[in-house]
Design an enzyme around this catalytic site. Structure first.
Site, PDB file in Angstrom:
ATOM      1  N   TYR A 161      32.404   3.168  12.115  1.00 38.50           N
ATOM      2  CA  TYR A 161      32.921   4.508  12.405  1.00 38.50           C
ATOM      3  C   TYR A 161      33.843   4.952  11.270  1.00 38.50           C
ATOM      4  O   TYR A 161      34.820   4.269  10.960  1.00 38.50           O
ATOM      5  CB  TYR A 161      33.659   4.487  13.745  1.00 38.50           C
ATOM      6  CG  TYR A 161      34.381   5.781  14.047  1.00 38.50           C
ATOM      7  CD1 TYR A 161      33.660   6.930  14.335  1.00 38.50           C
ATOM      8  CD2 TYR A 161      35.758   5.858  14.023  1.00 38.50           C
ATOM      9  CE1 TYR A 161      34.308   8.121  14.582  1.00 38.50           C
ATOM     10  CE2 TYR A 161      36.416   7.047  14.276  1.00 38.50           C
ATOM     11  CZ  TYR A 161      35.684   8.174  14.553  1.00 38.50           C
ATOM     12  OH  TYR A 161      36.322   9.358  14.791  1.00 38.50           O
ATOM     13  N   ASP A 218      33.232  -2.801  18.730  1.00 39.85           N
ATOM     14  CA  ASP A 218      33.295  -1.385  19.095  1.00 39.85           C
ATOM     15  C   ASP A 218      31.968  -1.065  19.781  1.00 39.85           C
ATOM     16  O   ASP A 218      30.924  -0.988  19.139  1.00 39.85           O
ATOM     17  CB  ASP A 218      33.503  -0.540  17.833  1.00 39.85           C
ATOM     18  CG  ASP A 218      33.594   0.959  18.117  1.00 39.85           C
ATOM     19  OD1 ASP A 218      33.154   1.389  19.203  1.00 39.85           O
ATOM     20  OD2 ASP A 218      34.095   1.711  17.251  1.00 39.85           O
ATOM     21  N   ARG A 239      55.396   4.820  31.763  1.00 39.41           N
ATOM     22  CA  ARG A 239      54.739   4.562  30.473  1.00 39.41           C
ATOM     23  C   ARG A 239      53.791   3.375  30.577  1.00 39.41           C
ATOM     24  O   ARG A 239      52.746   3.346  29.952  1.00 39.41           O
ATOM     25  CB  ARG A 239      55.778   4.357  29.356  1.00 39.41           C
ATOM     26  CG  ARG A 239      55.117   4.183  28.017  1.00 39.41           C
ATOM     27  CD  ARG A 239      56.015   4.261  26.768  1.00 39.41           C
ATOM     28  NE  ARG A 239      57.415   4.377  26.935  1.00 39.41           N
ATOM     29  CZ  ARG A 239      58.249   3.339  27.049  1.00 39.41           C
ATOM     30  NH1 ARG A 239      57.784   2.097  27.004  1.00 39.41           N
ATOM     31  NH2 ARG A 239      59.541   3.546  27.219  1.00 39.41           N
ATOM     32  N   LYS A 249      33.888   9.402  24.515  1.00 39.13           N
ATOM     33  CA  LYS A 249      32.441   9.570  24.408  1.00 39.13           C
ATOM     34  C   LYS A 249      31.809   9.306  25.779  1.00 39.13           C
ATOM     35  O   LYS A 249      32.086  10.016  26.719  1.00 39.13           O
ATOM     36  CB  LYS A 249      31.906   8.659  23.307  1.00 39.13           C
ATOM     37  CG  LYS A 249      32.752   8.684  22.011  1.00 39.13           C
ATOM     38  CD  LYS A 249      32.687   9.996  21.255  1.00 39.13           C
ATOM     39  CE  LYS A 249      33.718  10.115  20.145  1.00 39.13           C
ATOM     40  NZ  LYS A 249      33.760   9.033  19.163  1.00 39.13           N
TER      41      LYS A 249
HETATM   42  C1  PLP Z   1      34.775   8.452  18.284  1.00 38.91           C
HETATM   43  C2  PLP Z   1      34.736   7.028  17.876  1.00 38.91           C
HETATM   44  C3  PLP Z   1      35.913   6.298  17.627  1.00 38.91           C
HETATM   45  C4  PLP Z   1      37.274   6.954  17.674  1.00 38.91           C
HETATM   46  O1  PLP Z   1      37.598   7.362  18.964  1.00 38.91           O
HETATM   47  P1  PLP Z   1      38.541   8.633  19.303  1.00 38.91           P
HETATM   48  O2  PLP Z   1      38.547   8.652  20.783  1.00 38.91           O
HETATM   49  O3  PLP Z   1      37.903   9.840  18.674  1.00 38.91           O
HETATM   50  O4  PLP Z   1      39.875   8.344  18.702  1.00 38.91           O
HETATM   51  C5  PLP Z   1      35.778   4.960  17.310  1.00 38.91           C
HETATM   52  N1  PLP Z   1      34.583   4.355  17.233  1.00 38.91           N
HETATM   53  C6  PLP Z   1      33.435   5.026  17.443  1.00 38.91           C
HETATM   54  C7  PLP Z   1      32.127   4.317  17.340  1.00 38.91           C
HETATM   55  C8  PLP Z   1      33.478   6.377  17.770  1.00 38.91           C
HETATM   56  O5  PLP Z   1      32.343   7.043  17.960  1.00 38.91           O
END
Ligand code: PLP
Length: 385
Positions: free
Chosen positions: A106, A178, A55, A203
């Protein structure tokens, strides 16, 4: 005389133990996948390898974490089962506090932060591109965290990380950025003064639309950072080894992908500006974008592969155009090698600050001329709507 080796064990034991513990000796060029959930103790009862249990100690996960830490100039990094899990780990590891967050962050995170039953914090939403708004939202000694998202999704608002980090630190608050859209290829938020950086690795970091994952990287081994890692390990919001292996493979082409996607996005943004169906092209690389000067400083090797269009024909034109493209795939998410188009307000739903005439584009690795022609053809059909 038969000198072939003979096993002291019964066939059932031979088959089960698969030649014993560990990896076959190898000089493999490509990383191996460590799928083990547990690791063998040393004869002296210790664990000199540092690996005890899957884990928290999986070697393939740790390899991807080290890759991300290096790319972000971070002291340490931690992978999570998704971007949401990574972001929420920051909020839940914080003692009860006041948080300043961007109004156009987001949407999944905004919805979570706006649900008071989900967390103990008080949250002020501001226009993060305006340092004066950030300054007046900060409460010295009371604000524990400022959350940045730059460029923000889907309006691509640019935040001056260094300026906001300076204001936040003066007020005694930490900063988490982020950086999903910018990627470490274009921006290193820790270098600009952020304390933590977060990615939806779903992404660009993975980049092939086949892994859901999240990452945090930290400038130092702060108390908050240890709490985040402990909580991740205890709550089990971890990534599996196969996904971590795919992420490591995706990361190997991150730099090439993001630079090429940025080049194509810039080309497409520039050409779409002249289309009669398009009211506005939102892209930080365009000189008239309000955040262009800061983006040029903060993103020296490209403005990213994401842009949005606002259509003169409104919501109907936007939805129709998205239905008429052939090459662009009509799907949510972004950052993969295939180009995607999305009517963003449809997925964000009620209460979204996203205008309903907006189409979000994620530029992939197809030929930019093909992408432009496909999109321009679809836009031609909605010019008089
Ligand atoms: C997609 C996204 C998230 C969330 O991520 P997941 O992998 O879908 O949980 C957070 N911040 C941004 C800017 C995103 O594009």
């Amino acid at each position: 005389m038969d000198d072939r080796p003979s096993s002291p064990f019964q066939p059932r034991t031979v088959a089960t133990r698969a030649l014993g513990v560990g990896r076959p000796p190898s000089t493999a060029l490509t990383p191996s996948i460590d799928v083990s959930t547990t690791y063998v103790r040393d004869p002296d009862n210790g664990y000199s390898s540092g690996h005890v249990y899957g884990r928290k100690d999986n070697a393939t996960v740790q390899q991807a974490e080290r890759q991300i830490a290096e790319l972000e100039h971070a002291r340490d990094a931690a992978l999570f089962g998704s971007g949401m899990a990574a972001a929420i780990a920051v909020f839940t590891a914080l003692p009860q506090t006041h948080i300043v967050a961007p109004r156009d962050m987001y949407w999944g995170l905004r919805v979570w932060l706006q649900s008071p039953h989900r967390h103990r914090h008080e949250v002020s939403f501001v226009d993060m591109s305006r340092p004066d708004e950030v300054r007046s939202a900060l409460r010295a000694g009371k604000t524990g965290l400022v959350w940045i998202e730059t460029p923000s999704n889907p309006l691509w608002t640019v935040t001056d990380i260094a300026a906001v980090a300076d204001l936040a630190h003066r007020a005694g608050a930490m900063v988490c950025a982020d950086s999903t859209v910018a990627t470490p290829v274009l921006t290193n938020p820790l270098v600009f003064g952020a304390d933590l950086v977060m990615h939806s690795a779903t992404k660009y970091l993975n980049g092939h639309s086949d892994v859901v994952a999240g990452a945090l990287a930290s400038a130092d081994r702060s108390e908050l950072w240890s709490r985040i890692k402990d909580m991740r390990d205890q709550q089990g919001a971890v990534l599996g080894s196969f996904d971590a292996w795919l992420l490591t493979r995706g990361l190997r082409t991150l730099d090439l992908r993001v630079k090429e996607q940025s080049r194509s996005a810039a080309l497409i943004a520039e050409r779409l500006r002249g289309h009669p169906a398009v009211g506005a092209v939102l892209y930080p690389g365009l000189p008239d974008h309000p955040g262009h000067a800061i983006a040029a400083r903060q993103m020296p090797s490209g403005f990213g592969g994401m842009l949005s269009l606002r259509l003169r024909g409104g919501v109907a034109a936007a939805i129709t155009a998205a239905a008429r493209v052939q090459l662009w795939r009509r799907a949510t998410s972004f950052g993969g090698i295939e180009s995607l188009i999305e009517h963003r307000a449809s997925i964000e739903g009620k209460g979204s600050p996203c205008p309903d005439d907006l189409l979000r584009l994620s530029v992939g690795l197809e030929d930019p001329g093909d992408l432009y022609r496909d999109l321009a053809g679809a836009l031609d059909l909605v010019t008089h709507m």
